[in-house]
Design a protein around this motif. Structure first.
Motif, short mmCIF file in Angstrom:
data_model
loop_
_atom_site.label_atom_id
_atom_site.label_comp_id
_atom_site.label_asym_id
_atom_site.label_seq_id
_atom_site.Cartn_x
_atom_site.Cartn_y
_atom_site.Cartn_z
N TRP A 65 36.17 33.98 75.05
CA TRP A 65 35.06 34.22 74.14
C TRP A 65 35.45 34.93 72.85
N LEU A 66 36.41 35.81 72.94
CA LEU A 66 36.69 36.72 71.83
C LEU A 66 37.03 36.02 70.52
N PRO A 67 37.87 35.00 70.51
CA PRO A 67 38.27 34.41 69.21
C PRO A 67 37.11 33.96 68.33
N LYS A 68 36.05 33.43 68.92
CA LYS A 68 34.97 32.91 68.08
C LYS A 68 34.09 34.01 67.50
N TYR A 69 34.26 35.27 67.96
CA TYR A 69 33.43 36.35 67.44
C TYR A 69 34.19 37.31 66.53
N GLU A 73 28.76 37.67 78.29
CA GLU A 73 29.14 37.36 76.92
C GLU A 73 28.28 38.14 75.93
N TYR A 74 27.00 38.29 76.24
CA TYR A 74 26.12 39.07 75.35
C TYR A 74 26.60 40.52 75.23
N VAL A 75 26.99 41.14 76.34
CA VAL A 75 27.46 42.52 76.29
C VAL A 75 28.70 42.62 75.42
N LEU A 76 29.60 41.66 75.54
CA LEU A 76 30.79 41.66 74.69
C LEU A 76 30.40 41.60 73.21
N VAL A 77 29.49 40.71 72.87
CA VAL A 77 29.04 40.58 71.48
C VAL A 77 28.38 41.87 71.01
N HIS A 78 27.55 42.43 71.86
CA HIS A 78 26.85 43.68 71.53
C HIS A 78 27.85 44.77 71.14
N GLU A 79 28.87 44.95 71.96
CA GLU A 79 29.85 46.00 71.66
C GLU A 79 30.71 45.65 70.45
N ARG A 92 25.13 36.31 65.80
CA ARG A 92 26.22 35.86 66.68
C ARG A 92 25.73 35.38 68.04
N PHE A 93 24.60 35.90 68.51
CA PHE A 93 24.13 35.57 69.86
C PHE A 93 22.59 35.54 69.86
N ALA A 107 40.13 37.03 81.60
CA ALA A 107 40.18 35.60 81.28
C ALA A 107 38.92 35.19 80.51
N ASP A 108 37.76 35.68 80.94
CA ASP A 108 36.51 35.36 80.24
C ASP A 108 36.53 35.89 78.81
N VAL A 109 36.92 37.16 78.67
CA VAL A 109 36.97 37.75 77.33
C VAL A 109 37.95 37.00 76.45
#
Length: 265
Positions: free
Chosen positions: A163-167, A211-217, A237-238, A158-160
């Motif tokens: 967040w995902l669409p904006k990145y 959220e940072y880890v998601l952006v990192h990957e 991005r972050f 749910a969290d991903v």
């Protein structure tokens, strides 16, 4: 004749690559506790490294390092090693217990929880933010832990999803799929086929760190290494990524130990 000579000549075998050598060494912590440290002489290692996870302590040595230097490194980091094992001992008492566990960690907080009987084993969130664990009387520890893992994974997806669409804008491609798993050291990884894996312990961390880890990957979809170009993409991005990296350095081991205690079978 030359080709015939090559065919008849004994084949030259390539030298076998060096393999890691493992043994254990006893060590006494500051609190008097005796532990076994896994000592690994790794041909790929470039420096002496000490790490701790749910499996214990590991001392990694490059081939050129002496055993004496490894022993010295252990003693120089005795305080740190003692603190790591003390943290694991604290979280080992946080096992999931029916009718006894009154709160669970989620998104950097401890949420109150109540238990009730029912046909299916599941964990939900009430409208007021209270966790509700439903389980039949016959459900054992494995079923309770499986329900907790499923709950964390559903919350992570749910969290991903938020967040995902904006990145995604500006990426050369999108992740092939996103999976959650338990890891000992990493928080995320990107496989060559585009599969993005995230550590389940991220659900215990504060949301900004997750959220940072998601952006990192995601940025590894642009640059597979950790070059300056990669970090520029992360920064764009972050911008607050440094604070989140410091957070993991301070709290990461405790987060992983807490999840391990809750899901230990």
């Amino acid at each position: 004749m030359r080709s015939l000579f090559r065919l008849l000549s004994p084949a030259r075998t390539a030298p076998k690559p060096a393999v890691a050598q493992r043994d254990t060494v006893g060590f006494v912590l500051d609190d008097g506790r005796r532990i076994d440290v896994l000592r690994v002489r790794d041909p790929r290692a470039r420096r002496i490294k000490l790490s701790v996870d749910e499996r214990g302590a590991r001392l990694t040595l490059p081939l050129r390092a002496s055993l004496v230097s490894g022993e010295r490194f252990l003693h120089e980091h005795r305080d740190w090693l003692t603190a790591q094992f003390a943290a694991q001992t604290v979280h080992a008492g946080e096992r999931l217990q029916r009718d006894a566990t009154a709160a669970l960690p989620l998104r950097g907080d401890m949420l109150p929880m109540r238990w009730q009987g029912g046909r299916a084993t599941r964990l939900d969130v009430d409208a007021d933010g209270t966790l509700l664990f439903t389980a039949p009387a016959s459900a054992g520890d494995a079923a309770l832990q499986r329900a907790l893992r499923d709950f964390y994974e559903a919350q992570g997806r749910a969290d991903v999803g938020r967040w995902l669409p904006k990145y995604l804008a500006g990426l050369s491609r999108t992740p092939r799929r996103i999976v959650f798993k338990r890891t000992s050291t990493q928080w995320g990884s990107l496989a060559p086929d585009g599969t993005l894996a995230l550590d389940l312990a991220l659900l215990l961390a504060r949301p900004s760190a997750f959220e940072y880890v998601l952006v990192h990957e995601l940025c590894h979809l642009l640059h597979a290494d950790h070059s300056r170009r990669f970090w520029r993409e992360v920064e764009t991005r972050f911008p607050g990524w440094r604070d989140e990296r410091s957070y993991f350095h301070a709290e990461g081991r405790a987060l992983k130990a807490r999840l391990h205690a809750l899901l230990a079978g």
